[in-house]
Design an enzyme around this catalytic site. Sequence first.
Site, PDB file in Angstrom:
ATOM      1  N   GLN A 198      60.104  14.080   0.468  1.00 32.97           N
ATOM      2  CA  GLN A 198      58.925  14.609   1.165  1.00 32.97           C
ATOM      3  C   GLN A 198      59.076  16.132   1.385  1.00 32.97           C
ATOM      4  O   GLN A 198      59.589  16.795   0.509  1.00 32.97           O
ATOM      5  CB  GLN A 198      58.672  13.862   2.481  1.00 32.97           C
ATOM      6  CG  GLN A 198      58.167  12.430   2.299  1.00 32.97           C
ATOM      7  CD  GLN A 198      59.277  11.415   2.076  1.00 32.97           C
ATOM      8  OE1 GLN A 198      60.283  11.413   2.764  1.00 32.97           O
ATOM      9  NE2 GLN A 198      59.103  10.557   1.099  1.00 32.97           N
ATOM     10  N   GLY A 220      58.835  10.566  -4.703  1.00 36.39           N
ATOM     11  CA  GLY A 220      58.669  10.581  -6.151  1.00 36.39           C
ATOM     12  C   GLY A 220      59.204  11.882  -6.711  1.00 36.39           C
ATOM     13  O   GLY A 220      58.600  12.930  -6.540  1.00 36.39           O
TER      14      GLY A 220
END
Length: 442
Positions: free
Chosen positions: A223, A40
């Site tokens: 990540q 995200g």
Amino acid sequence: MANVVIIGMQWGDEGKGKVVDLVGPAFDVVARYQGGHNAGHTVRFGDEHFSLHLIPSGILRPGVQCVLGNGMVIDPDAFFRELRQLESSGVSAEGRLLISNRAHVVLPSAVALDQARESARGDAKIGTTSRGIGPTYEAKVSRVGLRIYDLGAPHLEERLRFLLGRADAELRSLGHEGPEGPNRVADLCRSWWQELRPYVQDTELRLNQWLDEGKSVLFEGAQGTLLDVDHGTYPYVTSSNSTAGGAAIGSGVPPTALDGAMGVLKAYTTRVGSGPFATEISGETEAFLRERGNEFGTTTGRPRRCGWLDLVACRYARRVNGIDAIALTKLDVLDQLPEIPVCVGYRLRGTLYREYGTVFEAGEGFQPEYRIFKGWQQDTSGILTYEDLPAPARDYIDFLEQELSTPIAMVSTGPRREETIVRDLPILRELMGGQLPTVPAA
């Protein structure tokens, strides 16, 4: 021109999307090289707010080519949704978005497996996003996965029969219904192929052609370092290599093409899901950091665990990634605190350790050792010049530079593109091909 990797130095959520968006215009191409829509990346400028999960953050910069590399796993439906959201906001991807034909496909059966496994673990949950990422990488390594190229291949049903049969057996053993049959899934795959086909290329070839032409590539990691499947806090990790070394493998360019790495470091630490977290805090201070920093997952909406900056883990991230410069984010979140602890080492059986190792991953028997900094208790939001920061804030940043032996070249003082300090440092000019990122007027 330099080819640079943007890498998170913690457990993700460091603000990589903002950094990629800000430096993107200095590069011809932005390429994602691992992960899927479990990532995200948030980008804000003016009144615009974008949450990207698959498509590189460079898509928001006109003229920048974007690549979803072979190291990624792609849920076509998630890709189409993201593409439509961008188009509805006036962002066109036409002619500048490519998908590797070697990237693997996230099938509905992988999502079902992910959810069933997490449910079966009970209190021992890893904390995955349950979006099918892990099972898809597992199928890839088992050599039974489905690549983007295979969606339109004549042997599709045969490939699916074995893959879905494995998923069916495990799902039933966990008390869940098996996936749809290979014929129905094949129909779904072929419909995906018709829509994906204009974007699909041999991106390994295209990236290397661009490099041969002298174009520059920014590699966007997802990540963070401590979630890398090899170098993270195993088993509480993601399913891919999220460190800088994964950029070459996940894109198909030679390692010698990578000229440097910029680490993105949050001014405190957060983590989503289970696993060790040496500097985690609780109570009112954690609630304050979570609320002020909007520490809720971009992908899942889950509240993030919050804690102080851990320099032992950060030194490790600098080492394994070869970080040349750092972008420090969310400094303004700390504005109101009277004191700011920073972990400088781990104390175990009377000995202070400054370097990270697997002995600490179990999270038992050691205590973080803190240095306490006086808070600046002044509003830093939107400050654009390093010298305009309060003296205690500069002291905090100077200490981090000394401890990490790495210059902090950018400081984020708010969530928007416009709220960034860019320091005129030689290493930043070198990484940006001789120019500095331009911060637009607020």
